[in-house]
Design an enzyme around this catalytic site. Structure first.
Site, PDB file in Angstrom:
ATOM      1  N   CYS A   1       0.849  -1.182   0.000  1.00 60.92           N
ATOM      2  CA  CYS A   1       0.000   0.000   0.000  1.00 60.92           C
ATOM      3  C   CYS A   1       0.887   1.235   0.000  1.00 60.92           C
ATOM      4  O   CYS A   1       2.014   1.215   0.477  1.00 60.92           O
ATOM      5  CB  CYS A   1      -0.941   0.099   1.211  1.00 60.92           C
ATOM      6  SG  CYS A   1      -2.012  -1.319   1.386  1.00 60.92           S
TER       7      CYS A   1
ATOM      8  N   ARG B   1       3.008   0.357  -5.448  1.00 63.68           N
ATOM      9  CA  ARG B   1       2.952  -0.332  -4.158  1.00 63.68           C
ATOM     10  C   ARG B   1       1.644  -1.105  -3.977  1.00 63.68           C
ATOM     11  O   ARG B   1       1.449  -1.797  -2.972  1.00 63.68           O
ATOM     12  CB  ARG B   1       3.087   0.672  -3.020  1.00 63.68           C
ATOM     13  CG  ARG B   1       4.379   1.456  -3.062  1.00 63.68           C
ATOM     14  CD  ARG B   1       4.421   2.478  -1.953  1.00 63.68           C
ATOM     15  NE  ARG B   1       4.482   1.838  -0.659  1.00 63.68           N
ATOM     16  CZ  ARG B   1       5.599   1.472  -0.055  1.00 63.68           C
ATOM     17  NH1 ARG B   1       6.752   1.715  -0.617  1.00 63.68           N
ATOM     18  NH2 ARG B   1       5.572   0.880   1.114  1.00 63.68           N
TER      19      ARG B   1
ATOM     20  N   TRP C   1      -2.946  -2.411  -1.621  1.00 70.66           N
ATOM     21  CA  TRP C   1      -2.641  -3.788  -2.012  1.00 70.66           C
ATOM     22  C   TRP C   1      -3.320  -4.640  -0.951  1.00 70.66           C
ATOM     23  O   TRP C   1      -2.901  -4.659   0.211  1.00 70.66           O
ATOM     24  CB  TRP C   1      -1.129  -4.022  -2.024  1.00 70.66           C
ATOM     25  CG  TRP C   1      -0.733  -5.351  -2.586  1.00 70.66           C
ATOM     26  CD1 TRP C   1      -0.578  -5.669  -3.904  1.00 70.66           C
ATOM     27  CD2 TRP C   1      -0.406  -6.538  -1.854  1.00 70.66           C
ATOM     28  NE1 TRP C   1      -0.185  -6.979  -4.032  1.00 70.66           N
ATOM     29  CE2 TRP C   1      -0.071  -7.536  -2.797  1.00 70.66           C
ATOM     30  CE3 TRP C   1      -0.368  -6.860  -0.498  1.00 70.66           C
ATOM     31  CZ2 TRP C   1       0.303  -8.831  -2.414  1.00 70.66           C
ATOM     32  CZ3 TRP C   1       0.005  -8.155  -0.123  1.00 70.66           C
ATOM     33  CH2 TRP C   1       0.331  -9.114  -1.085  1.00 70.66           C
TER      34      TRP C   1
ATOM     35  N   ASN D   1      -0.828   1.855   6.113  1.00 67.65           N
ATOM     36  CA  ASN D   1      -0.043   0.858   5.383  1.00 67.65           C
ATOM     37  C   ASN D   1       0.566  -0.072   6.417  1.00 67.65           C
ATOM     38  O   ASN D   1       1.239   0.391   7.337  1.00 67.65           O
ATOM     39  CB  ASN D   1       1.067   1.552   4.570  1.00 67.65           C
ATOM     40  CG  ASN D   1       2.034   0.548   3.975  1.00 67.65           C
ATOM     41  OD1 ASN D   1       1.659  -0.592   3.677  1.00 67.65           O
ATOM     42  ND2 ASN D   1       3.274   0.955   3.800  1.00 67.65           N
ATOM     43  N   GLY D   2       0.321  -1.372   6.273  1.00 65.79           N
ATOM     44  CA  GLY D   2       0.857  -2.331   7.246  1.00 65.79           C
ATOM     45  C   GLY D   2      -0.193  -3.375   7.558  1.00 65.79           C
ATOM     46  O   GLY D   2      -1.197  -3.495   6.845  1.00 65.79           O
TER      47      GLY D   2
ATOM     48  N   GLU E   1      17.358 -15.231 -12.137  1.00 67.50           N
ATOM     49  CA  GLU E   1      16.843 -13.861 -12.203  1.00 67.50           C
ATOM     50  C   GLU E   1      16.063 -13.645 -13.507  1.00 67.50           C
ATOM     51  O   GLU E   1      15.004 -13.017 -13.519  1.00 67.50           O
ATOM     52  CB  GLU E   1      18.011 -12.875 -12.061  1.00 67.50           C
ATOM     53  CG  GLU E   1      17.679 -11.420 -12.291  1.00 67.50           C
ATOM     54  CD  GLU E   1      16.572 -10.864 -11.403  1.00 67.50           C
ATOM     55  OE1 GLU E   1      16.150 -11.536 -10.453  1.00 67.50           O
ATOM     56  OE2 GLU E   1      16.095  -9.743 -11.701  1.00 67.50           O
TER      57      GLU E   1
ATOM     58  N   LYS F   1      12.146 -12.557 -13.888  1.00 71.19           N
ATOM     59  CA  LYS F   1      11.745 -11.361 -14.646  1.00 71.19           C
ATOM     60  C   LYS F   1      10.648 -11.724 -15.638  1.00 71.19           C
ATOM     61  O   LYS F   1       9.649 -11.030 -15.758  1.00 71.19           O
ATOM     62  CB  LYS F   1      12.976 -10.817 -15.370  1.00 71.19           C
ATOM     63  CG  LYS F   1      13.137  -9.365 -15.444  1.00 71.19           C
ATOM     64  CD  LYS F   1      13.683  -8.677 -14.221  1.00 71.19           C
ATOM     65  CE  LYS F   1      12.976  -8.953 -12.936  1.00 71.19           C
ATOM     66  NZ  LYS F   1      13.671  -8.560 -11.751  1.00 71.19           N
TER      67      LYS F   1
ATOM     68  N   GLU G   1       7.265 -12.544 -13.817  1.00 67.70           N
ATOM     69  CA  GLU G   1       6.512 -11.479 -13.148  1.00 67.70           C
ATOM     70  C   GLU G   1       5.895 -10.472 -14.110  1.00 67.70           C
ATOM     71  O   GLU G   1       4.837  -9.934 -13.814  1.00 67.70           O
ATOM     72  CB  GLU G   1       7.322 -10.794 -12.044  1.00 67.70           C
ATOM     73  CG  GLU G   1       8.513  -9.995 -12.476  1.00 67.70           C
ATOM     74  CD  GLU G   1       9.209  -9.318 -11.276  1.00 67.70           C
ATOM     75  OE1 GLU G   1      10.404  -9.067 -11.383  1.00 67.70           O
ATOM     76  OE2 GLU G   1       8.548  -9.036 -10.264  1.00 67.70           O
TER      77      GLU G   1
ATOM     78  N   HIS H   1      18.200 -34.674 -14.904  1.00 71.46           N
ATOM     79  CA  HIS H   1      17.799 -35.520 -13.773  1.00 71.46           C
ATOM     80  C   HIS H   1      16.298 -35.448 -13.521  1.00 71.46           C
ATOM     81  O   HIS H   1      15.846 -35.793 -12.428  1.00 71.46           O
ATOM     82  CB  HIS H   1      18.596 -35.123 -12.521  1.00 71.46           C
ATOM     83  CG  HIS H   1      20.057 -35.389 -12.679  1.00 71.46           C
ATOM     84  ND1 HIS H   1      20.598 -36.658 -12.624  1.00 71.46           N
ATOM     85  CD2 HIS H   1      21.089 -34.560 -12.967  1.00 71.46           C
ATOM     86  CE1 HIS H   1      21.900 -36.590 -12.837  1.00 71.46           C
ATOM     87  NE2 HIS H   1      22.222 -35.332 -13.055  1.00 71.46           N
TER      88      HIS H   1
ATOM     89  N   LYS I   1       5.691  -3.274  -5.254  1.00 72.01           N
ATOM     90  CA  LYS I   1       7.141  -3.050  -5.307  1.00 72.01           C
ATOM     91  C   LYS I   1       7.824  -3.412  -3.999  1.00 72.01           C
ATOM     92  O   LYS I   1       8.842  -4.077  -3.986  1.00 72.01           O
ATOM     93  CB  LYS I   1       7.404  -1.583  -5.655  1.00 72.01           C
ATOM     94  CG  LYS I   1       8.885  -1.207  -5.723  1.00 72.01           C
ATOM     95  CD  LYS I   1       9.513  -1.661  -7.004  1.00 72.01           C
ATOM     96  CE  LYS I   1      10.971  -1.295  -7.118  1.00 72.01           C
ATOM     97  NZ  LYS I   1      11.654  -2.173  -8.084  1.00 72.01           N
TER      98      LYS I   1
HETATM   99  O1  M6R Z   1      13.003  -4.083  -1.935  1.00 68.36           O
HETATM  100  P1  M6R Z   1      13.581  -5.467  -1.947  1.00 68.36           P
HETATM  101  O2  M6R Z   1      14.860  -5.542  -2.742  1.00 68.36           O
HETATM  102  O3  M6R Z   1      13.762  -6.041  -0.572  1.00 68.36           O
HETATM  103  O4  M6R Z   1      12.512  -6.375  -2.673  1.00 68.36           O
HETATM  104  C1  M6R Z   1      12.708  -7.754  -2.754  1.00 68.36           C
HETATM  105  C2  M6R Z   1      11.782  -8.381  -3.758  1.00 68.36           C
HETATM  106  O5  M6R Z   1      10.445  -8.181  -3.396  1.00 68.36           O
HETATM  107  C3  M6R Z   1      12.005  -7.825  -5.158  1.00 68.36           C
HETATM  108  O6  M6R Z   1      13.318  -7.978  -5.562  1.00 68.36           O
HETATM  109  C4  M6R Z   1      11.079  -8.538  -6.177  1.00 68.36           C
HETATM  110  O7  M6R Z   1      11.447  -9.869  -6.305  1.00 68.36           O
HETATM  111  C5  M6R Z   1      11.113  -7.814  -7.516  1.00 68.36           C
HETATM  112  N1  M6R Z   1       9.790  -7.488  -7.930  1.00 68.36           N
HETATM  113  C6  M6R Z   1      11.689  -8.604  -8.616  1.00 68.36           C
HETATM  114  O8  M6R Z   1      11.707  -7.915  -9.817  1.00 68.36           O
END
Ligand code: M6R
Length: 612
Positions: free
Chosen positions: A2, A27, A74, A100-101, A487, A491, A494, A510, A607
């Protein structure tokens, strides 16, 4: 998650708040709402969905108030709906609150309040907060502003969990109270106004001077003044911190999406992150650290702890620490770390990586490591973020604000900083001096090589256009390349919603090779000459089963063996992840665009994940 934003000053608040919400939408974007102080009391407007639904609401332009709070959600407790949207008011409509929380004890509080005659209209945890404030407010006998402060303080002390709150009260129309605990909140200071936000970039166009709040610091905002109080409501002094980020760094600057812009910002992000830390003729410098050979020799293990992309950066960090410093290292997913009773002790060095510095799991893992007596280092991109305030030592990437949910420049900056850190440790330990000198000069050349890599965009787009309709893809790599494969798969998942798996290239046979059939796309990262032969054999194993193969490499290989080869610049294999990931970031980007998806705000994601 949020995002919350607030304004108190002399300008009309609603456009400022909506502008802030748009910037905070990364967020969460399940619903949005706003509350302002109007002549006839507190206004309240909210709707499901994105912020654009809010600013299309009839009457929003009529809000004249110069004090207001706003929220983009969120959903955690209660489905996305208008009733569950923030702001929430108490039954008497005296208070309006954004949060937020997560309030963990909201069920108990709800029962307590229900027993005391309060009614609830939403399924959220947040709705207990305005009602609890009201409950204490009624009991206070004085009529000045201390009544409001005390009621807020008492309510906050009853809350278990995390919260960043903005509170308006119709009895004190020239005031706003804000407070945080374990959720981010900053206050930007203007000349006779204050801007409040979950993060700095959202209000960077208004000010660069920020108050960074600690847990349970209560702030009473009036036009042109901010008074700070500790947990017991003793008034305290607070200095502003000036943030050096350029306001335009949080704009799109002509790019279609933040993600694309951030991919193209990587040369500068890497250059800034290296900064003056690496010098070819002198020792590597970290002003923030004061480690000695004696201390580093006593470290029995380095734990890298992080989530998501930051955890993938950690995998590279582990490799480098072990190779360059010969210190045994482990990588932990932050959400698992706490619950596996890790063997952390006073001889452990724990390194926590987080772009936002607000990831709840990572912060909790850091707190645990401190309790166990370990030394802690935070690596973050956000000055003054919660993680950095908890750690013994804080070092920063200098990637500038990263707005797109999918992390790109933060990842390569994290890997860069980890490389610099491993070099720094290795110099202190007096190890590998020839190799270290080579890596230092290669690091300084990286920004140029990234620029060259970015010129490959059209080739990558061509391949993306061939495969964007697929349902599954595989990413392979050996050694450090496997971390990049992980990674790259994340990407793609997501932002394109294509199922993707990453494997150590030698491990596929395997089991998972059973999934390979005609035309399945297999993408391999190959940057280490020592591992080329074996990796090529692994690609052959899938090619003979009909897979379409893309290879990202800087090795001299027979291109006829593969469907497509992307040649990246030569670089030492230890630094290769900083370059080899870039074509794969672009690959995911072009697929997402072609599918017409929202690249910057993929579904279900936020985010920064400030809930555990
Ligand atoms: O702010 P942070 O680096 O702690 O966030 C960690 C993950 O939530 C963040 O890297 C997430 O996996 C990204 N959306 C990936 O692109």
């Amino acid at each position: 998650m949020c995002g919350i934003v607030g304004y108190i000053g002399t300008k009309k608040a609603s456009p400022i708040l909506i502008n802030g919400l748009i910037r905070l939408e990364y967020r969460g974007y399940d619903s949005a709402g706003i509350s302002t102080v109007e002549k006839n009391g507190l206004s309240l407007m909210k709707d499901m969905g994105r912020v654009k639904n809010l600013y299309n609401l009839k009457g929003i332009d009529d809000l004249e108030g110069t004090i207001g709070i706003a929220h983009t959600r969120w959903a955690t407790h209660g489905k996305p709906s208008k009733e569950n949207s923030h702001p929430h008011m108490d039954n008497s409509k005296t208070f309006s609150v954004v949060h937020n929380g997560i309030i963990e004890n909201y069920n108990e509080l709800r029962k307590f309040l229900t027993d005391n005659g309060y009614t609830f209209y939403s399924q959220t945890d947040t709705e207990v907060i305005p009602n609890l404030i009201h409950y204490y407010y009624k009991k206070e006998t004085n009529s000045d502003i201390s009544r409001l402060l005390k009621a807020v303080q008492k309510a906050c002390l009853d809350l278990i969990g995390s919260f960043a709150l903005e509170i308006l009260c119709c009895d004190f129309p020239d005031n706003m109270i804000v407070v945080r605990k374990d959720s981010p909140l900053v206050i930007g200071k203007g000349s006779d106004e204050c801007y409040i936000s979950s993060d700095i970039p959202a209000i960077l166009s208004f000010t660069r001077d920020f108050y960074l709040l600690k847990d349970y610091e209560f702030v009473l905002l009036q036009r042109g003044s901010a008074k700070f109080y500790d947990k017991d409501l003793n008034e305290i002094d607070k200095e502003t911190t000036t943030i050096e980020w350029d306001a335009s760094s949080s704009e799109k600057n002509g790019y279609d999406d933040y993600m694309l812009k951030e991919i193209y910002e990587q040369p500068i992000a890497i250059r800034e992150t290296i900064g003056s830390r690496i010098n070819s003729n002198s020792k590597t410098e970290f002003d923030e650290l004061n480690f000695t050979k004696e201390y580093l020799s006593s470290v029995n293990k380095i734990y890298f702890v992080a989530c998501g992309t930051a955890m993938h950066a950690a995998l590279v960090g582990k490799n480098l620490m072990e190779k360059l410093c010969r210190i045994s290292s482990e990588v932990d997913i932050a959400s698992e770390f706490r619950y596996r009773d890790p063997l952390v002790d006073k001889n452990s060095l724990c390194i926590f990586i987080s772009q936002s510095g607000e990831t709840a799991d990572t912060i909790a893992a850091l707190k645990l490591s401190k309790e166990k007596g370990a030394k802690t280092i935070s690596i973050s991109n956000v000055i003054g973020s919660s993680l950095t305030r908890e750690a013994d030592y804080s070092i920063y990437t200098h990637a500038g604000p990263e707005i797109a949910v999918a992390s790109t420049k933060a990842y390569t900056s994290q890997v860069t900083l980890l490389s610099v850190l491993a070099i720094y440790f290795s110099e202190i330990l007096e190890l590998n001096s020839d190799l270290i000198n080579k890596l230092k000069s290669e690091l300084l050349e990286l920004p140029k090589k990234i620029e060259t890599t970015l010129t490959l965009a059209d080739k990558i787009k061509d391949f993306a256009m061939q495969v964007y309709q697929e349902k599954d893809m595989f990413f392979l790599g050996r050694g450090i390349d496997e971390a990049v494969a992980k990674e790259a798969a994340l990407k793609l998942k997501e932002i394109s919603y294509i199922h993707a798996e990453s494997y150590a290239a030698g491990e596929l046979k395997h089991g998972a090779i059973a999934l390979i059939e005609n035309d399945v796309t297999v993408i391999t990262v190959m940057t280490d000459s020592k591992l080329v032969e074996k990796t090529v054999s692994n690609i052959q194993e899938v090619a003979t089963r009909g897979a379409k193969t893309l290879v990202v490499t800087n090795q001299d290989i027979d291109c006829n063996l593969f469907d497509k080869v992307i040649h990246i610049p030569e670089v030492h294999p230890y630094l290769a992840p900083i370059i080899s990931v870039i074509p794969l970031q672009l690959f995911a980007y072009y697929i997402s665009k072609e599918k017409g998806l929202d690249v910057d705000k993929p579904r279900n994601l936020a985010k920064s994940v400030t809930v555990e």
